[in-house]
Design an enzyme around this catalytic site. Structure first.
Site, short mmCIF file in Angstrom:
data_model
loop_
_atom_site.label_atom_id
_atom_site.label_comp_id
_atom_site.label_asym_id
_atom_site.label_seq_id
_atom_site.Cartn_x
_atom_site.Cartn_y
_atom_site.Cartn_z
N LYS A 227 -18.91 -2.52 60.06
CA LYS A 227 -18.46 -3.87 60.44
C LYS A 227 -17.97 -3.93 61.89
CE LYS A 227 -14.28 -4.75 58.96
NZ LYS A 227 -13.38 -4.88 60.11
N ARG B 31 -7.62 -10.25 55.36
CA ARG B 31 -7.77 -9.13 54.43
C ARG B 31 -7.46 -9.53 52.99
NH1 ARG B 31 -8.25 -4.22 57.02
NH2 ARG B 31 -7.33 -4.18 59.10
N ARG C 114 -17.18 14.40 55.64
CA ARG C 114 -16.81 14.91 56.95
C ARG C 114 -16.15 16.29 56.85
NH1 ARG C 114 -13.54 12.92 61.85
NH2 ARG C 114 -11.72 12.87 60.49
N ARG D 212 -10.45 17.85 55.51
CA ARG D 212 -9.08 17.32 55.43
C ARG D 212 -8.90 16.64 54.08
NH1 ARG D 212 -7.72 13.28 60.04
NH2 ARG D 212 -9.10 12.21 58.62
N ARG E 80 -8.91 5.39 47.65
CA ARG E 80 -8.56 4.49 48.76
C ARG E 80 -9.58 3.35 48.85
NH1 ARG E 80 -8.21 8.16 53.29
NH2 ARG E 80 -10.39 7.69 53.65
#
Ligand SMILES: [Zn+2]
Length: 223
Positions: A14, A89, A128, A161, A172
């Protein structure tokens, strides 16, 4: 005044598309994060008020954010409109934005959803890996290391991580998608929602977005 709202989950591209559209349409991209930083830096009354909430670890009330946004839309470079990136949001923010624009006889022209299925987002966001020694980054599918678990550049071990672990990313993401879905529904009901497939290459997505919002060639409306 053209007010365009960019919608998309984290990892959907986005922000990238907001930058491209802003350049193409000659409109500023307005991100609320940047507004906060600018207001804090300049010490504006709204910035000071927002800082008070943040310092107390509280959410900044929508009213303050909206007023910052309106102040920003009043700037010379936004006279023809703006592309909102990262706001609204929530449904309450979308409603507040509509009320505020209505007072200025403006309205959201289009809400543009860069749509990517949750499973694809998960793959993009959770693959990642970083090297232990220098933080060189790799991605399981987008740019994998030549040897799994080893940094191509310095040969140190690759680690993930906590934030990048699939279970954490999924939790999340589900929370963020839930809130975004409310906003998407709101704009769908208002008849201004446009959805483009965000899985395509960046330039193809940009073209699809421009097709949604620019049925008349730009030059014809600006002679
Ligand atoms: Zn390395």
């Amino acid at each position: 005044m053209r007010v365009l709202v960019m919608l998309g989950a984290p990892g959907a591209g986005k922000g990238t598309q907001a930058h491209i559209l802003a350049r193409h349409l000659g409109l500023p991209r307005v991100a609320t994060g940047d507004l906060f930083r600018a207001a804090l830096r300049d010490g504006t009354p709204l910035g000071v008020a927002a800082k008070g909430y943040m310092d107390r670890g509280e959410l900044v009330p929508d009213e303050i954010t909206i007023n910052m946004l309106l102040e920003r839309l009043g700037a010379a470079d936004a006279a023809r409109g703006a592309i909102l990136d990262g706001f609204p949001r929530t449904r309450a923010q979308a409603e507040a934005l509509d009320r505020a624009l209505d007072e200025r006889t403006a309205a959201v022209e289009a809400a543009l959803l860069v749509d990517v299925p949750a499973e694809d987002l998960l793959a993009r966001l959770s693959g990642r890996w970083l090297c232990e020694a220098a933080g060189h980054t790799f991605h399981e599918t987008a740019y994998p290391p030549r040897v799994a678990g080893i940094c191509d550049i310095c040969g140190s071990r690759l680690i993930q991580r906590d934030d990048d672990r699939p279970a954490v990313v999924r939790a999340r993401l589900e929370k963020q998608l839930g809130a975004m879905e409310d906003v998407v529904d709101y704009y769908r009901a208002a008849g201004v929602l446009q959805v483009v497939d965000g899985r395509r290459p960046i330039a193809a997505v940009s073209n699809d977005l421009l097709d949604c919002i620019e049925p008349v060639p730009y030059w014809r409306t600006h002679l």
